[in-house]
Design a protein around this motif. Structure first.
Motif, PDB file in Angstrom:
ATOM      1  N   ARG A   1       0.845  -1.188   0.000  1.00  0.00           N
ATOM      2  CA  ARG A   1       0.000   0.000   0.000  1.00  0.00           C
ATOM      3  C   ARG A   1       0.884   1.243   0.000  1.00  0.00           C
ATOM      4  NH1 ARG A   1      -4.448   0.373   4.621  1.00  0.00           N
ATOM      5  NH2 ARG A   1      -4.905  -1.633   3.664  1.00  0.00           N
TER       6      ARG A   1
ATOM      7  N   THR B   1      -8.318  14.632   8.299  1.00  0.00           N
ATOM      8  CA  THR B   1      -8.742  13.838   9.455  1.00  0.00           C
ATOM      9  C   THR B   1     -10.078  13.152   9.198  1.00  0.00           C
ATOM     10  OG1 THR B   1      -7.552  15.303  10.980  1.00  0.00           O
ATOM     11  CG2 THR B   1      -9.303  13.941  11.911  1.00  0.00           C
TER      12      THR B   1
ATOM     13  N   TYR C   1     -12.563   9.548   4.496  1.00  0.00           N
ATOM     14  CA  TYR C   1     -12.766   8.106   4.703  1.00  0.00           C
ATOM     15  C   TYR C   1     -11.585   7.286   4.202  1.00  0.00           C
ATOM     16  CZ  TYR C   1     -13.642   7.355  -0.283  1.00  0.00           C
ATOM     17  OH  TYR C   1     -13.494   7.260  -1.644  1.00  0.00           O
ATOM     18  N   ASP C   2     -10.800   7.841   3.280  1.00  0.00           N
ATOM     19  CA  ASP C   2      -9.698   7.069   2.694  1.00  0.00           C
ATOM     20  C   ASP C   2      -8.339   7.438   3.292  1.00  0.00           C
ATOM     21  OD1 ASP C   2      -9.696   9.591   1.576  1.00  0.00           O
ATOM     22  OD2 ASP C   2      -9.667   8.912  -0.509  1.00  0.00           O
TER      23      ASP C   2
ATOM     24  N   ALA D   1      -6.006   7.064   6.693  1.00  0.00           N
ATOM     25  CA  ALA D   1      -5.846   6.440   8.009  1.00  0.00           C
ATOM     26  C   ALA D   1      -5.183   7.390   8.988  1.00  0.00           C
ATOM     27  CB  ALA D   1      -5.041   5.150   7.882  1.00  0.00           C
ATOM     28  N   GLU D   2      -4.106   8.047   8.538  1.00  0.00           N
ATOM     29  CA  GLU D   2      -3.422   9.040   9.360  1.00  0.00           C
ATOM     30  C   GLU D   2      -2.589   9.936   8.459  1.00  0.00           C
ATOM     31  OE1 GLU D   2       0.410   7.282  11.281  1.00  0.00           O
ATOM     32  OE2 GLU D   2      -1.126   5.701  11.419  1.00  0.00           O
ATOM     33  N   TRP D   3      -2.245  11.100   8.987  1.00  0.00           N
ATOM     34  CA  TRP D   3      -1.453  12.042   8.201  1.00  0.00           C
ATOM     35  C   TRP D   3      -0.504  12.791   9.121  1.00  0.00           C
ATOM     36  CZ3 TRP D   3      -1.795  17.150   9.579  1.00  0.00           C
ATOM     37  CH2 TRP D   3      -2.912  17.522  10.344  1.00  0.00           C
TER      38      TRP D   3
ATOM     39  N   ALA E   1      -6.151   4.702   4.091  1.00  0.00           N
ATOM     40  CA  ALA E   1      -6.942   3.752   4.882  1.00  0.00           C
ATOM     41  C   ALA E   1      -7.377   2.552   4.057  1.00  0.00           C
ATOM     42  CB  ALA E   1      -8.169   4.459   5.459  1.00  0.00           C
ATOM     43  N   LEU E   2      -7.355   2.696   2.727  1.00  0.00           N
ATOM     44  CA  LEU E   2      -7.852   1.647   1.848  1.00  0.00           C
ATOM     45  C   LEU E   2      -6.809   1.277   0.805  1.00  0.00           C
ATOM     46  CD1 LEU E   2     -11.369   3.215   1.102  1.00  0.00           C
ATOM     47  CD2 LEU E   2     -10.863   1.477   2.827  1.00  0.00           C
TER      48      LEU E   2
ATOM     49  N   GLN F   1     -10.730   0.763  -2.663  1.00  0.00           N
ATOM     50  CA  GLN F   1     -11.200   2.116  -2.955  1.00  0.00           C
ATOM     51  C   GLN F   1     -11.872   2.199  -4.322  1.00  0.00           C
ATOM     52  OE1 GLN F   1      -8.829   5.178  -1.535  1.00  0.00           O
ATOM     53  NE2 GLN F   1     -10.159   6.758  -2.307  1.00  0.00           N
TER      54      GLN F   1
END
Length: 227
Positions: A39, A59, A62-63, A65-67, A84-85, A90
């Motif tokens: 990924r 934040t 939906y796609d 996870a963290e930044w 996140a996907l 996706q």
């Protein structure tokens, strides 16, 4: 014959499109870092737009996870984003043949991805005209594909094609309002009010646009400075 293409793929399932739609005044450039396992991480460069609004959009996306904010210079910020996907999750409901897309990408180098509120604007190099035709046909079958420019490798581009949409808009608005006239007929604050952004953002857009135009039209023809 190698070709260079600029095109838009209008598909709201593409990564970070939700972020661009939430903060439409920002210019968002995306780089995929494929050396991080299956990924890829995203390296995201954001120019203009409120840092708080961009942070909130990342934040809430939906796609994402963290930044992490990894650097800032003026109104330009760079983020590292962990998706996140996977691409399969996706895009799987929107694209019939992801494996086919991966094989088509083998004959292309995508050097620029600008995330838009409804998709991606990309500039890519393709090994042959047929390779680009197969690539564009794939996206025409799976999304709304719009070609902006197609040139042979080595052909020069019209001056100003390297500007972002926001930079072009700022230049055009400032010119039409008389900001560049002598004497000036409009102040920086008046141009900012017309664009509904801050004066500092207008100033940075104009400086970046002017620098890009100089690089494209003048700097490459100047003789070198004496040592």
């Amino acid at each position: 014959m190698r070709v260079v293409a600029e095109f838009e793929i209008n598909c709201d399932a593409l990564p970070l499109v939700e972020v661009a739609a939430t903060v439409p005044e920002a210019t968002i450039l995306l780089e995929l870092q494929f050396n991080h396992g299956e990924r890829p991480l995203f390296l995201v460069t954001v120019t203009d737009g409120s840092h708080k609004l961009v942070a909130n959009a990342l934040t809430d996306a939906y796609d994402v996870a963290e930044w992490t904010l990894i650097g800032q210079a003026g109104d330009t910020r760079r983020y590292q984003v962990v998706p996140a996907l996977s691409f399969e999750k996706q895009l799987g409901d929107h694209i019939d043949d992801l494996a086919g897309l991966e094989s088509l990408a083998a004959d292309a180098i995508i050097e620029r991805i600008e995330v838009l509120p409804d998709g991606w604007r990309q500039t890519g190099w393709f090994a042959t005209r047929d390779a680009f035709s197969e690539f564009s046909s794939f996206w025409q079958q799976n999304a709304d594909f719009q070609l902006s420019r197609l040139t042979r490798d080595g052909e020069s581009e019209p001056p100003g094609d390297g500007l972002t949409n926001h930079q072009q808009e700022a230049l055009r608005t400032a010119y039409e309002m008389g900001y560049f006239d002598i004497p000036r007929r409009a102040s920086l604050q008046e141009v900012a009010a017309e664009l509904d952004i801050s004066a500092s953002s207008v100033s940075e857009r104009l400086r970046r646009a002017q620098t890009r135009l100089i690089e494209e039209t003048v700097a490459t023809t100047w003789p070198p400075l004496p040592e």
